[in-house]
Design an enzyme around this catalytic site. Structure first.
Site, PDB file in Angstrom:
ATOM      1  N   GLU A   1       0.830  -1.211   0.000  1.00  0.00           N
ATOM      2  CA  GLU A   1       0.000   0.000   0.000  1.00  0.00           C
ATOM      3  C   GLU A   1       0.859   1.253   0.000  1.00  0.00           C
ATOM      4  O   GLU A   1       2.048   1.209   0.312  1.00  0.00           O
ATOM      5  CB  GLU A   1      -0.929   0.011   1.221  1.00  0.00           C
ATOM      6  CG  GLU A   1      -0.303  -0.390   2.536  1.00  0.00           C
ATOM      7  CD  GLU A   1       0.840   0.455   2.998  1.00  0.00           C
ATOM      8  OE1 GLU A   1       0.732   1.704   2.895  1.00  0.00           O
ATOM      9  OE2 GLU A   1       1.848  -0.093   3.476  1.00  0.00           O
TER      10      GLU A   1
ATOM     11  N   GLU B   1       4.568  -0.516   1.083  1.00  0.00           N
ATOM     12  CA  GLU B   1       4.712  -0.749  -0.362  1.00  0.00           C
ATOM     13  C   GLU B   1       4.621  -2.220  -0.745  1.00  0.00           C
ATOM     14  O   GLU B   1       4.687  -2.551  -1.922  1.00  0.00           O
ATOM     15  CB  GLU B   1       6.041  -0.192  -0.909  1.00  0.00           C
ATOM     16  CG  GLU B   1       6.275   1.273  -0.701  1.00  0.00           C
ATOM     17  CD  GLU B   1       7.630   1.732  -1.248  1.00  0.00           C
ATOM     18  OE1 GLU B   1       8.331   0.909  -1.893  1.00  0.00           O
ATOM     19  OE2 GLU B   1       7.981   2.904  -1.041  1.00  0.00           O
TER      20      GLU B   1
END
Length: 344
Positions: free
Chosen positions: A168, A310
């Site tokens: 994310e 991420e």
């Protein structure tokens, strides 16, 4: 709104077959440690003693958060779209680690406050230009929540392969994740709120106060989907939908850090059997992640001091999945190698 039904993986007969296959490899019993339990988990997910890691992919969901207006992040909101541009330019840590490990990477605009236009490599599933400020009103409507969940499910439904990693990007999303954790676990806010992108002690206290006031403002919200709609983000909701669909399709779910685990927390409250399909990549350094993992009964594979997000932890844990599958499939048995077994 349709929530996928997830079947548990418990199968006593298959478990015995997997244990026999693992124990008869040319090694002392239990000597491959966590790789052995991981191999057994893969076998139960794939319903076979012959397992494979096929076309693994990581989905990075990006979204903005209205709660940043309350001063809860060390970085400005523009960093969300700037980092999405970095993903698209192949310049972020997740790009490096995914490429290194032969893993497909898909970047999803779940709700970034920026107009990217039509871009190669970007999956546009924007629900809106960021959530509303949950200090004053629910972050999203039930209709927006339903849209985010459905987009997540559809993305996984169209994805090849049998391993899905989750990542994310979203300035303010550790604040949303801390609120979700507090509401769904009952743990004190002080154990849930952390530094995020690098807040000072004063900044962390401010963040805790903001979440505490917001929780009090929405005091009657208790059901998992209501909690998600009130405090979550579009990227968190979309991950929740993607996770539920991935487990329904009997894929392996590679779970990254604090924000990804908060999405799973919602999914697990809806369908507890989803945990059978989850491989927890690592325990991050974000305050609260260890306790969130404990609340889920999870044992992470790695402890590397990561707190980037991420999906980086997912990518770094992927070689361990390959190792577990490969030793089960390729390692000789005592009989095939004509190696003597241990004496009693």
């Amino acid at each position: 709104m349709h929530i996928p039904s997830i079947a548990p993986t418990n199968d006593a007969a298959l478990s015995r077959l997997l244990a026999d296959a693992i124990n008869n490899k040319t090694k002392p019993l239990g000597s491959l440690g966590r790789l052995e339990t991981l191999a057994a988990q893969l076998g139960l997910i794939q319903q076979s003693t012959r397992v494979a890691i096929d076309q693994p992919a990581i989905l990075v969901f990006a979204g903005d958060h209205g709660i940043v207006a309350e001063g809860v992040s060390a970085y400005p909101q523009d960093v969300t779209w700037q980092m999405v541009e970095n993903f698209l330019a192949d310049g972020a840590a997740i790009n490096v680690f995914a490429r290194q490990n032969g893993c497909a990477l898909h970047v999803v605009d779940a709700g970034v406050n920026h107009d990217f236009g039509r871009r190669a490599g970007l999956l546009d599933r924007k629900v809106g230009p960021g959530t509303r400020n949950f200090a004053h009103q629910p972050a999203m409507s039930r209709q927006e929540l339903g849209t985010a969940l459905e987009h997540g499910m559809a993305l996984v439904r169209d994805l090849p392969g049998n391993v899905v990693g989750f990542g994310e990007m979203g300035i303010g999303n550790t604040t949303a994740a801390a609120a979700l954790m507090h509401k769904l676990t009952g743990l004190p806010l002080s154990r849930c709120v952390g530094a995020g992108t690098g807040l000072s002690a004063e900044g962390i206290l401010r963040k805790e106060q903001v979440v505490a006031a917001a929780v009090e403002h929405h005091v009657g919200v208790v059901e998992p989907l209501d909690v998600l709609a009130t405090f979550g983000g579009f990227e968190i909701a979309m991950m929740t939908g993607a996770m539920l669909k991935a487990a329904e399709l009997r894929k392996v779910l590679l779970i990254d850090g604090f924000i990804v685990t908060s999405a799973l927390l919602v999914a697990a409250r809806l369908q507890p059997a989803i945990l059978d399909y989850c491989v927890f990549a690592h325990c991050s350094d974000e305050n609260g992640h260890r306790l969130m993992l404990e609340a889920l009964g999870a044992q992470p594979l790695l402890h590397l001091g990561l707190r980037l997000g991420e999906g980086t932890g997912s990518a770094l844990a992927l070689p361990l999945l390959h190792a577990a599958a490969n030793f089960l499939g390729e390692m000789a048995t005592f009989a095939s190698a004509q190696v003597s077994t241990a004496s009693e």
